[in-house]
Design a protein around this motif. Sequence first.
Motif, PDB file in Angstrom:
ATOM      1  N   ALA A 113     -39.131  38.293  25.025  1.00  0.00           N
ATOM      2  CA  ALA A 113     -37.786  38.843  25.183  1.00  0.00           C
ATOM      3  C   ALA A 113     -36.784  38.062  24.333  1.00  0.00           C
ATOM      4  O   ALA A 113     -36.807  36.829  24.324  1.00  0.00           O
ATOM      5  CB  ALA A 113     -37.366  38.791  26.646  1.00  0.00           C
ATOM      6  N   PRO A 114     -35.899  38.757  23.620  1.00  0.00           N
ATOM      7  CA  PRO A 114     -34.966  38.033  22.745  1.00  0.00           C
ATOM      8  C   PRO A 114     -34.052  37.082  23.493  1.00  0.00           C
ATOM      9  O   PRO A 114     -33.666  36.039  22.958  1.00  0.00           O
ATOM     10  CB  PRO A 114     -34.183  39.157  22.058  1.00  0.00           C
ATOM     11  N   GLN A 115     -33.708  37.400  24.761  1.00  0.00           N
ATOM     12  CA  GLN A 115     -32.854  36.479  25.500  1.00  0.00           C
ATOM     13  C   GLN A 115     -33.571  35.176  25.826  1.00  0.00           C
ATOM     14  O   GLN A 115     -32.943  34.118  25.929  1.00  0.00           O
ATOM     15  CB  GLN A 115     -32.288  37.119  26.766  1.00  0.00           C
ATOM     16  N   ALA A 116     -34.909  35.239  25.969  1.00  0.00           N
ATOM     17  CA  ALA A 116     -35.669  34.010  26.215  1.00  0.00           C
ATOM     18  C   ALA A 116     -35.661  33.133  24.975  1.00  0.00           C
ATOM     19  O   ALA A 116     -35.437  31.915  25.057  1.00  0.00           O
ATOM     20  CB  ALA A 116     -37.104  34.351  26.606  1.00  0.00           C
ATOM     21  N   LEU A 117     -35.892  33.738  23.814  1.00  0.00           N
ATOM     22  CA  LEU A 117     -35.846  32.972  22.567  1.00  0.00           C
ATOM     23  C   LEU A 117     -34.442  32.455  22.294  1.00  0.00           C
ATOM     24  O   LEU A 117     -34.250  31.305  21.878  1.00  0.00           O
ATOM     25  CB  LEU A 117     -36.312  33.853  21.407  1.00  0.00           C
ATOM     26  N   ALA A 118     -33.433  33.302  22.534  1.00  0.00           N
ATOM     27  CA  ALA A 118     -32.048  32.874  22.322  1.00  0.00           C
ATOM     28  C   ALA A 118     -31.710  31.675  23.189  1.00  0.00           C
ATOM     29  O   ALA A 118     -31.113  30.693  22.724  1.00  0.00           O
ATOM     30  CB  ALA A 118     -31.096  34.030  22.623  1.00  0.00           C
ATOM     31  N   ALA A 119     -32.099  31.734  24.460  1.00  0.00           N
ATOM     32  CA  ALA A 119     -31.819  30.632  25.370  1.00  0.00           C
ATOM     33  C   ALA A 119     -32.504  29.355  24.906  1.00  0.00           C
ATOM     34  O   ALA A 119     -31.903  28.266  24.931  1.00  0.00           O
ATOM     35  CB  ALA A 119     -32.275  30.991  26.782  1.00  0.00           C
ATOM     36  N   ALA A 120     -33.750  29.473  24.469  1.00  0.00           N
ATOM     37  CA  ALA A 120     -34.480  28.291  24.016  1.00  0.00           C
ATOM     38  C   ALA A 120     -33.821  27.679  22.788  1.00  0.00           C
ATOM     39  O   ALA A 120     -33.654  26.452  22.699  1.00  0.00           O
ATOM     40  CB  ALA A 120     -35.931  28.657  23.714  1.00  0.00           C
ATOM     41  N   PHE A 121     -33.425  28.505  21.826  1.00  0.00           N
ATOM     42  CA  PHE A 121     -32.763  27.974  20.632  1.00  0.00           C
ATOM     43  C   PHE A 121     -31.403  27.359  20.984  1.00  0.00           C
ATOM     44  O   PHE A 121     -31.024  26.312  20.438  1.00  0.00           O
ATOM     45  CB  PHE A 121     -32.607  29.061  19.576  1.00  0.00           C
ATOM     46  N   SER A 122     -30.661  27.976  21.898  1.00  0.00           N
ATOM     47  CA  SER A 122     -29.390  27.375  22.320  1.00  0.00           C
ATOM     48  C   SER A 122     -29.621  26.025  22.985  1.00  0.00           C
ATOM     49  O   SER A 122     -28.852  25.082  22.792  1.00  0.00           O
ATOM     50  CB  SER A 122     -28.645  28.313  23.279  1.00  0.00           C
ATOM     51  N   LEU A 123     -30.696  25.930  23.769  1.00  0.00           N
ATOM     52  CA  LEU A 123     -30.972  24.673  24.464  1.00  0.00           C
ATOM     53  C   LEU A 123     -31.307  23.524  23.520  1.00  0.00           C
ATOM     54  O   LEU A 123     -31.097  22.365  23.859  1.00  0.00           O
ATOM     55  CB  LEU A 123     -32.110  24.867  25.464  1.00  0.00           C
ATOM     56  N   LEU A 143     -27.840  32.971  17.895  1.00  0.00           N
ATOM     57  CA  LEU A 143     -26.798  34.001  17.951  1.00  0.00           C
ATOM     58  C   LEU A 143     -27.314  35.413  17.674  1.00  0.00           C
ATOM     59  O   LEU A 143     -27.000  36.336  18.445  1.00  0.00           O
ATOM     60  CB  LEU A 143     -25.660  33.638  17.000  1.00  0.00           C
ATOM     61  N   PRO A 144     -28.093  35.651  16.610  1.00  0.00           N
ATOM     62  CA  PRO A 144     -28.574  37.026  16.419  1.00  0.00           C
ATOM     63  C   PRO A 144     -29.509  37.486  17.538  1.00  0.00           C
ATOM     64  O   PRO A 144     -29.583  38.682  17.844  1.00  0.00           O
ATOM     65  CB  PRO A 144     -29.288  36.977  15.062  1.00  0.00           C
ATOM     66  N   LEU A 145     -30.197  36.552  18.162  1.00  0.00           N
ATOM     67  CA  LEU A 145     -31.070  36.909  19.277  1.00  0.00           C
ATOM     68  C   LEU A 145     -30.249  37.272  20.515  1.00  0.00           C
ATOM     69  O   LEU A 145     -30.611  38.201  21.249  1.00  0.00           O
ATOM     70  CB  LEU A 145     -32.034  35.759  19.578  1.00  0.00           C
ATOM     71  N   TRP A 146     -29.156  36.536  20.766  1.00  0.00           N
ATOM     72  CA  TRP A 146     -28.265  36.918  21.873  1.00  0.00           C
ATOM     73  C   TRP A 146     -27.706  38.318  21.632  1.00  0.00           C
ATOM     74  O   TRP A 146     -27.625  39.142  22.551  1.00  0.00           O
ATOM     75  CB  TRP A 146     -27.117  35.918  22.017  1.00  0.00           C
ATOM     76  N   GLU A 147     -27.296  38.586  20.385  1.00  0.00           N
ATOM     77  CA  GLU A 147     -26.756  39.910  20.072  1.00  0.00           C
ATOM     78  C   GLU A 147     -27.810  40.986  20.298  1.00  0.00           C
ATOM     79  O   GLU A 147     -27.518  42.046  20.890  1.00  0.00           O
ATOM     80  CB  GLU A 147     -26.268  39.931  18.626  1.00  0.00           C
ATOM     81  N   GLN A 148     -29.024  40.740  19.838  1.00  0.00           N
ATOM     82  CA  GLN A 148     -30.112  41.697  20.043  1.00  0.00           C
ATOM     83  C   GLN A 148     -30.380  41.904  21.531  1.00  0.00           C
ATOM     84  O   GLN A 148     -30.562  43.043  21.990  1.00  0.00           O
ATOM     85  CB  GLN A 148     -31.372  41.203  19.347  1.00  0.00           C
ATOM     86  N   ALA A 149     -30.412  40.818  22.284  1.00  0.00           N
ATOM     87  CA  ALA A 149     -30.694  40.910  23.719  1.00  0.00           C
ATOM     88  C   ALA A 149     -29.625  41.726  24.436  1.00  0.00           C
ATOM     89  O   ALA A 149     -29.933  42.556  25.304  1.00  0.00           O
ATOM     90  CB  ALA A 149     -30.783  39.506  24.322  1.00  0.00           C
ATOM     91  N   PHE A 150     -28.359  41.510  24.082  1.00  0.00           N
ATOM     92  CA  PHE A 150     -27.310  42.287  24.734  1.00  0.00           C
ATOM     93  C   PHE A 150     -27.398  43.753  24.344  1.00  0.00           C
ATOM     94  O   PHE A 150     -27.175  44.645  25.177  1.00  0.00           O
ATOM     95  CB  PHE A 150     -25.931  41.735  24.390  1.00  0.00           C
ATOM     96  N   GLY A 151     -27.735  44.022  23.080  1.00  0.00           N
ATOM     97  CA  GLY A 151     -27.898  45.410  22.670  1.00  0.00           C
ATOM     98  C   GLY A 151     -28.990  46.116  23.441  1.00  0.00           C
ATOM     99  O   GLY A 151     -28.890  47.318  23.711  1.00  0.00           O
ATOM    100  N   GLN A 152     -30.025  45.390  23.822  1.00  0.00           N
ATOM    101  CA  GLN A 152     -31.136  45.986  24.564  1.00  0.00           C
ATOM    102  C   GLN A 152     -30.854  46.108  26.056  1.00  0.00           C
ATOM    103  O   GLN A 152     -31.295  47.065  26.699  1.00  0.00           O
ATOM    104  CB  GLN A 152     -32.399  45.156  24.354  1.00  0.00           C
TER     105      GLN A 152
END
Length: 211
Positions: free
Chosen positions: A81-91, A99-108
């Motif tokens: 899931a993109p939000q999982a990858l986004a969270a890991a990169f933010s951490l 950032l692009p993963l957060w955007e993708q996750a919200f779009g989904q």
Amino acid sequence: LGSKPAHFPAGQVQRDRPAARVGGGQPGADRLRARGLLAEQDLQPPLRARLHDLAGWVAVKLGEGRKALDHFAQVQGLTVAPQALAAAFSLIGDEPRALPLWEQAFGQTRDPTVLHEWAGALLRSGRVDDARRLPGVDLPTAYGCAERVAFLRKDFAAAARVGEAALAHSPRAEVAYEAACAHARAGDASSALRLLDRAQELGFKDADGAA
């Protein structure tokens, strides 16, 4: 001064994903392995992929971004899931990749929690105007997300900067107190005391908690 509670919002978890809370007693990846649940040589590839996906989510919930990414890299044949990858990169502090993963996750998902984590990542990146422009964003909530992730990755100076920006936007006692905690953890006693005074001016009453 106490440290800011560490947690990662459960709203980031898709409905078919584990909703482990940080500090909630869920087994970490090391404990899963110790129990034999990650004895990979005995597993078929689909099950191995699902276990690494699960272990990655648990690591995210525990605030362990690098460990999460290590597990997600071993998920073969499934989409993480993109939000999982986004969270890991933010951490781990890699906001350009998050950032692009957060955007993708919200779009989904159109999930408001994901929206505010995306806004928080923008705020940590200094892109305040971009965060403001996100449809439906509540900036105080976004600042809270931004500060919490900085705490999770133990970047207390960054958490203090975000906290001061949050206070300028929303002058509330609890915001000032959290900024004071961040300054204290960063070793800046004079700024911590200044923010504690500001918290008291704004009506902060928990003198015992600040001792």
